[in-house]
Design an enzyme around this catalytic site. Sequence first.
Site, PDB file in Angstrom:
ATOM      1  N   ASP A  11       9.918  -2.828   6.184  1.00 31.33           N
ATOM      2  CA  ASP A  11       8.911  -2.772   5.126  1.00 31.33           C
ATOM      3  C   ASP A  11       9.609  -2.503   3.792  1.00 31.33           C
ATOM      4  O   ASP A  11      10.727  -1.973   3.760  1.00 31.33           O
ATOM      5  CB  ASP A  11       7.913  -1.659   5.455  1.00 31.33           C
ATOM      6  CG  ASP A  11       6.795  -1.538   4.424  1.00 31.33           C
ATOM      7  OD1 ASP A  11       6.358  -2.582   3.900  1.00 31.33           O
ATOM      8  OD2 ASP A  11       6.374  -0.401   4.153  1.00 31.33           O
ATOM      9  N   ASP A  13       7.656  -1.324   0.432  1.00 21.74           N
ATOM     10  CA  ASP A  13       7.050  -0.243  -0.345  1.00 21.74           C
ATOM     11  C   ASP A  13       7.026   1.053   0.456  1.00 21.74           C
ATOM     12  O   ASP A  13       6.431   1.131   1.532  1.00 21.74           O
ATOM     13  CB  ASP A  13       5.629  -0.629  -0.769  1.00 21.74           C
ATOM     14  CG  ASP A  13       5.614  -1.859  -1.659  1.00 21.74           C
ATOM     15  OD1 ASP A  13       6.591  -2.057  -2.389  1.00 21.74           O
ATOM     16  OD2 ASP A  13       4.635  -2.621  -1.608  1.00 21.74           O
ATOM     17  N   ASP A 144       6.226   2.725   6.830  1.00 22.71           N
ATOM     18  CA  ASP A 144       5.703   4.031   6.412  1.00 22.71           C
ATOM     19  C   ASP A 144       4.179   4.106   6.425  1.00 22.71           C
ATOM     20  O   ASP A 144       3.623   5.196   6.537  1.00 22.71           O
ATOM     21  CB  ASP A 144       6.219   4.399   5.014  1.00 22.71           C
ATOM     22  CG  ASP A 144       5.515   3.609   3.911  1.00 22.71           C
ATOM     23  OD1 ASP A 144       5.475   2.358   4.010  1.00 22.71           O
ATOM     24  OD2 ASP A 144       5.006   4.223   2.964  1.00 22.71           O
TER      25      ASP A 144
END
Length: 200
Positions: A11, A13, A144
């Site tokens: 990922d 961001d 996250d």
Amino acid sequence: MKSRKPVIGVDLDGVCADFYGRMREIAAEWFERPLDSLTSDVSYGLGEWGISPGGYDSLHRFALHQRELFETMPMIPGARRYLRMLSDEGYHIRIITHRLFIHYSHASAVSQTVAWLDRHGIPYWDLCFMKEKSAVGADIYIEDNPANVEQLRNSGHTTICFANSTNRHMAPPRADSWEEVYRLITCRDDLLTDTHPSVT
């Protein structure tokens, strides 16, 4: 898995790029409030900043188009170093991000993303703009977003939760840094066979 290195789905961001830090700066400007009035201890959705569920889109458009959000975020320390190390060791880095959720903004989102990756020297074989991250076929995910972590794990995918204030409730495996991500991937054989191994 025995004949090749795994594909690592990464990922952006909150994992490679400091989304929350940069968005905090832009939100302070947007709301005309002092930066220190916006807490850095946020949950997913940024409700702590007074953003209503329907109000985020306007802030995001301003951040993307007027402040080049995806091109100006700082890199999370260690992302370049450890992704390069993994790539040099033969791991297949597949960047997976869901940045196309604002209609008619796709050109800006894609161009800013590619420029950011190139400027920071992040190695990758593939770049996927996907909401359903499980569809890209990675062997290990680094994520996250708590909803994404849960969905990936429930689908049987090995997922390392990159720790921040939005996902404190998520179970291991967790990593507080890119050094720990690297250790989990390269030194823990059970990470590849157990969806929820414990971190000691």
